[in-house]
Design a protein around this motif. Structure first.
Motif, PDB file in Angstrom:
ATOM      1  N   ARG A   1      40.558  30.129  -6.068  1.00  0.00           N
ATOM      2  CA  ARG A   1      39.102  29.978  -6.029  1.00  0.00           C
ATOM      3  C   ARG A   1      38.691  28.791  -6.891  1.00  0.00           C
ATOM      4  O   ARG A   1      39.057  28.733  -8.067  1.00  0.00           O
ATOM      5  N   LEU A   2      37.920  27.881  -6.325  1.00  0.00           N
ATOM      6  CA  LEU A   2      37.407  26.750  -7.102  1.00  0.00           C
ATOM      7  C   LEU A   2      35.997  27.043  -7.593  1.00  0.00           C
ATOM      8  O   LEU A   2      35.130  27.451  -6.818  1.00  0.00           O
TER       9      LEU A   2
ATOM     10  N   GLU B   1      31.919  33.642 -13.254  1.00  0.00           N
ATOM     11  CA  GLU B   1      31.981  33.349 -11.815  1.00  0.00           C
ATOM     12  C   GLU B   1      33.428  33.145 -11.359  1.00  0.00           C
ATOM     13  O   GLU B   1      33.803  33.554 -10.259  1.00  0.00           O
TER      14      GLU B   1
ATOM     15  N   ARG C   1      35.419  36.929 -11.879  1.00  0.00           N
ATOM     16  CA  ARG C   1      35.051  38.192 -11.203  1.00  0.00           C
ATOM     17  C   ARG C   1      35.925  38.427  -9.959  1.00  0.00           C
ATOM     18  O   ARG C   1      36.564  37.514  -9.461  1.00  0.00           O
ATOM     19  N   ASP C   2      35.881  39.654  -9.480  1.00  0.00           N
ATOM     20  CA  ASP C   2      36.714  40.004  -8.316  1.00  0.00           C
ATOM     21  C   ASP C   2      36.289  39.219  -7.076  1.00  0.00           C
ATOM     22  O   ASP C   2      35.149  38.794  -6.973  1.00  0.00           O
TER      23      ASP C   2
ATOM     24  N   PRO D   1      41.118  37.723   2.177  1.00  0.00           N
ATOM     25  CA  PRO D   1      41.378  37.008   0.908  1.00  0.00           C
ATOM     26  C   PRO D   1      41.055  35.513   0.985  1.00  0.00           C
ATOM     27  O   PRO D   1      40.594  34.922   0.006  1.00  0.00           O
ATOM     28  N   ILE D   2      41.298  34.906   2.151  1.00  0.00           N
ATOM     29  CA  ILE D   2      40.949  33.485   2.298  1.00  0.00           C
ATOM     30  C   ILE D   2      39.431  33.326   2.327  1.00  0.00           C
ATOM     31  O   ILE D   2      38.863  32.434   1.702  1.00  0.00           O
TER      32      ILE D   2
ATOM     33  N   PRO E   1      41.121  21.929   1.664  1.00  0.00           N
ATOM     34  CA  PRO E   1      41.350  21.648   0.246  1.00  0.00           C
ATOM     35  C   PRO E   1      40.952  20.221  -0.126  1.00  0.00           C
ATOM     36  O   PRO E   1      41.081  19.303   0.683  1.00  0.00           O
ATOM     37  N   HIS E   2      40.447  20.056  -1.321  1.00  0.00           N
ATOM     38  CA  HIS E   2      40.134  18.718  -1.828  1.00  0.00           C
ATOM     39  C   HIS E   2      41.412  17.878  -1.892  1.00  0.00           C
ATOM     40  O   HIS E   2      42.500  18.405  -2.032  1.00  0.00           O
TER      41      HIS E   2
ATOM     42  N   ILE F   1      36.173  24.276  -0.419  1.00  0.00           N
ATOM     43  CA  ILE F   1      37.622  24.065  -0.330  1.00  0.00           C
ATOM     44  C   ILE F   1      38.211  24.789   0.889  1.00  0.00           C
ATOM     45  O   ILE F   1      39.404  25.083   0.916  1.00  0.00           O
TER      46      ILE F   1
ATOM     47  N   LEU G   1      46.627  29.481  -2.722  1.00  0.00           N
ATOM     48  CA  LEU G   1      45.317  30.105  -2.507  1.00  0.00           C
ATOM     49  C   LEU G   1      44.651  30.304  -3.857  1.00  0.00           C
ATOM     50  O   LEU G   1      45.137  31.083  -4.684  1.00  0.00           O
TER      51      LEU G   1
ATOM     52  N   ARG H   1      37.215  35.215   0.907  1.00  0.00           N
ATOM     53  CA  ARG H   1      36.620  35.476  -0.380  1.00  0.00           C
ATOM     54  C   ARG H   1      36.873  34.337  -1.391  1.00  0.00           C
ATOM     55  O   ARG H   1      35.986  33.944  -2.136  1.00  0.00           O
ATOM     56  N   GLU H   2      38.127  33.829  -1.402  1.00  0.00           N
ATOM     57  CA  GLU H   2      38.488  32.843  -2.429  1.00  0.00           C
ATOM     58  C   GLU H   2      38.169  31.414  -2.029  1.00  0.00           C
ATOM     59  O   GLU H   2      37.845  30.588  -2.880  1.00  0.00           O
TER      60      GLU H   2
ATOM     61  N   ASN I   1      33.642  31.078  -2.186  1.00  0.00           N
ATOM     62  CA  ASN I   1      34.046  31.110  -3.598  1.00  0.00           C
ATOM     63  C   ASN I   1      32.855  31.141  -4.552  1.00  0.00           C
ATOM     64  O   ASN I   1      33.017  31.491  -5.729  1.00  0.00           O
ATOM     65  N   ASP I   2      31.664  30.792  -4.080  1.00  0.00           N
ATOM     66  CA  ASP I   2      30.496  30.832  -4.964  1.00  0.00           C
ATOM     67  C   ASP I   2      29.714  32.142  -4.862  1.00  0.00           C
ATOM     68  O   ASP I   2      28.698  32.296  -5.540  1.00  0.00           O
ATOM     69  N   GLY I   3      30.152  33.061  -4.056  1.00  0.00           N
ATOM     70  CA  GLY I   3      29.450  34.335  -3.936  1.00  0.00           C
ATOM     71  C   GLY I   3      30.135  35.420  -4.741  1.00  0.00           C
ATOM     72  O   GLY I   3      31.255  35.250  -5.212  1.00  0.00           O
ATOM     73  N   ASP I   4      29.434  36.542  -4.913  1.00  0.00           N
ATOM     74  CA  ASP I   4      30.113  37.673  -5.562  1.00  0.00           C
ATOM     75  C   ASP I   4      30.808  38.514  -4.486  1.00  0.00           C
ATOM     76  O   ASP I   4      30.694  38.241  -3.286  1.00  0.00           O
ATOM     77  N   LEU I   5      31.553  39.513  -4.918  1.00  0.00           N
ATOM     78  CA  LEU I   5      32.378  40.287  -3.991  1.00  0.00           C
ATOM     79  C   LEU I   5      31.519  41.007  -2.953  1.00  0.00           C
ATOM     80  O   LEU I   5      31.885  41.090  -1.776  1.00  0.00           O
TER      81      LEU I   5
ATOM     82  N   GLU J   1      31.743  22.230  -3.669  1.00  0.00           N
ATOM     83  CA  GLU J   1      32.784  23.213  -3.981  1.00  0.00           C
ATOM     84  C   GLU J   1      33.417  23.792  -2.720  1.00  0.00           C
ATOM     85  O   GLU J   1      34.068  24.844  -2.767  1.00  0.00           O
TER      86      GLU J   1
END
Lengths: 244, 244, 244
Positions: free
Chosen positions: A216-217, A240, A243-244, C137-138, C198-199, C195, A214, C140-141, C145-149, C193
């Motif tokens: 982050r890309l 980017e 960050r959390d 967690p999946i 997965p790539h 994933i 797991l 978010r990551e 993955n391109d956003g903030d928390l 981006e």
């Protein structure tokens, strides 16, 4: 606001992060670019991978850095993997920027196309101190393909011979335990024109990134050396990725 | 300032480079877009690959062009490989823009997915002059996928039937000697949405680019036909790929 | 001007398209974001894939929508494939946006890496209504993955449990007859981006896109969830993918 520790790649030293650190600080973050033992100009080059790792551990402990976003570039990825085994409690996240993520028991050279080993093995043997240097044509075409010739030449002058640790096999069992448990989350930052490892069979991404499980890309345009060709863009993407 | 010779792809002729040449000249470069023998409207189509190659060699010799950055698009890559065998001393760098880099002894069709050969082989046999034409739906969806329908139609009208040299096997021993020696450096310019060859097993990059050995990668967004959909962006990337 | 019907992915409902629809309408298009039966908060979750499909067919028929550009995201791609089998005469083009294109006789899980099935199979069995939820967690990551928390958390609150149809094998013979005949053209919109798959071996593109045969590729930067992180950019690319 975050605390970044930036671990450079082979042939580089900590000064390469100058413009990146400046931009991170301008955004309110703390950022450090220590030089790995054995790297940089005019220093003792006879260091093992364990000694190189220890120098980064010591830097973080002596400065009492905590909640660190630990960023590693290229060869620096192998340092990250061993640093987190020693002081996971100080590390908030690992960011591999076109960095080696070795399988347990492998060496860096096990993960690079054979032509690099064929180039470097004899070069290290012929050197007085078991070091290797990257030939300029490879630097210009394959490492900093997005820069102009002037930038390629200037940045090449910043480099210095690298202790040849590329055949050291690393025990990474603890590293994989830590990241597979989710205790330290990971990101992979991939520059889309980075052909320091050629695209395809030997590519950085997704070959090595997927080993993180797991993760982050984050991607950005540019070569292996956006640290020189686009340091502000790199700093933005480090934020980017970190960050959390 | 550089001297560019731009070699078009199948079905195109030299006029397709108009806006690219204009932009290169506005930046102070010299740029030429000769039409390959057998290409263009209203000309004799019964030409071999050797004759097509010769027409570009003749153009460069007759105009006494030296220190040339020789750029080839698609089928034009096969022309580049044979031109450099004849006049390497006039060529400063080769730039393959989503262009065929054949292995020694192979034909273009050996490097294209079978559905193209299944389409073109009977079409050539049925034609009066052993030519093939690209059907419009393929042009619109697969070649100029980044353009709108109006641009797709307008640009399609610029095309003309192509001498069917796609099954000619090319002897490229000398080409590989020249580029592997480093005598003529190479770049590969890849448009990231180019699916004229489908992504994956049959892709332009890294499948054919990696055959160049040491080469510079440059990428840009866009389809196989940015010559029509983004000629200024293409010109900028040709400069980046072609500079020292 | 076009008529878009936008089919969301798993865990989402039609409200996720809000900002996309607003932008499409501001450009003069008509756009609809129906919620698939079994999706959304507080609804009956015991629905089969056939019932989910039927709800979209019904929406299009009841509103008498014609010349529809039918867009599907992720799981929504499996809905697209079955909707076009029933009402091909109402559909102008299919746009798969990082969407599943299953082979005939396969299930969604046949096309996802094993760790998803290992996660979801027991979760569905343990649920009262055979549904699954994506762990944060999946999300978010890997999904956003391109956003903030903050964006990751806010968007996660929009989600709801998904009817677990992922092991249903779909008969897609008619789908492939329709698209292979060229009767309904197809586009694939790929976020570079993304994933969520997965790539590499399991990637969206080109693995599933190439199954479409002749198709138009459009790409944009971003994660699986640009619907939240960049809805205006997504709307622009939907137009580019959907136009004639």
């Amino acid at each position: 606001m975050y605390t970044f520790v930036l671990v450079h790649g082979a042939w580089h030293d900590g000064t390469a992060w100058g413009a990146v650190i400046e931009h991170l600080e301008s955004k309110g973050h703390r950022a450090f670019g220590p030089t790995i033992a054995g790297n940089g100009k005019g220093v003792d080059k006879k260091v093992t991978h364990a000694q190189s790792t220890q120098s980064i551990v010591d830097f973080m402990v002596q400065n009492d850095l905590r909640e660190v976003v630990l960023v590693g570039h290229s060869y620096g990825g192998t340092i990250l993997s061993k640093v987190v085994e020693q002081i996971p409690e100080r590390i908030k996240r690992l960011v591999f920027w076109n960095a080696f993520v070795l399988n347990d028991g492998e060496s860096l050279n096990d993960n690079a196309p054979p032509h690099y080993r064929q180039l470097f093995d004899p070069m290290a043997s012929a050197s007085p101190d078991n070091t290797v240097m990257l030939p300029f044509p490879i630097w210009r075409e394959v490492f900093i393909n997005d820069g102009d010739l002037e930038l390629a030449r200037w940045s090449y002058e910043q480099l210095s011979p690298q202790p040849y640790q590329f055949n050291e096999k690393l025990d990474l069992k603890k590293f994989y335990e830590i990241i597979r448990s989710g205790r330290v989350p990971c990101s992979y930052l991939n520059c889309t024109e980075d052909i320091a490892l050629p695209h395809g069979e030997w590519a950085w991404h997704p070959r090595m990134s997927n080993r993180l499980g797991l993760f982050r890309l984050v991607q950005m345009p540019g070569s292996h050396e956006v640290i020189f060709s686009n340091p502000i863009g790199l700093a933005e993407k480090i934020i980017e990725a970190g960050r959390d």
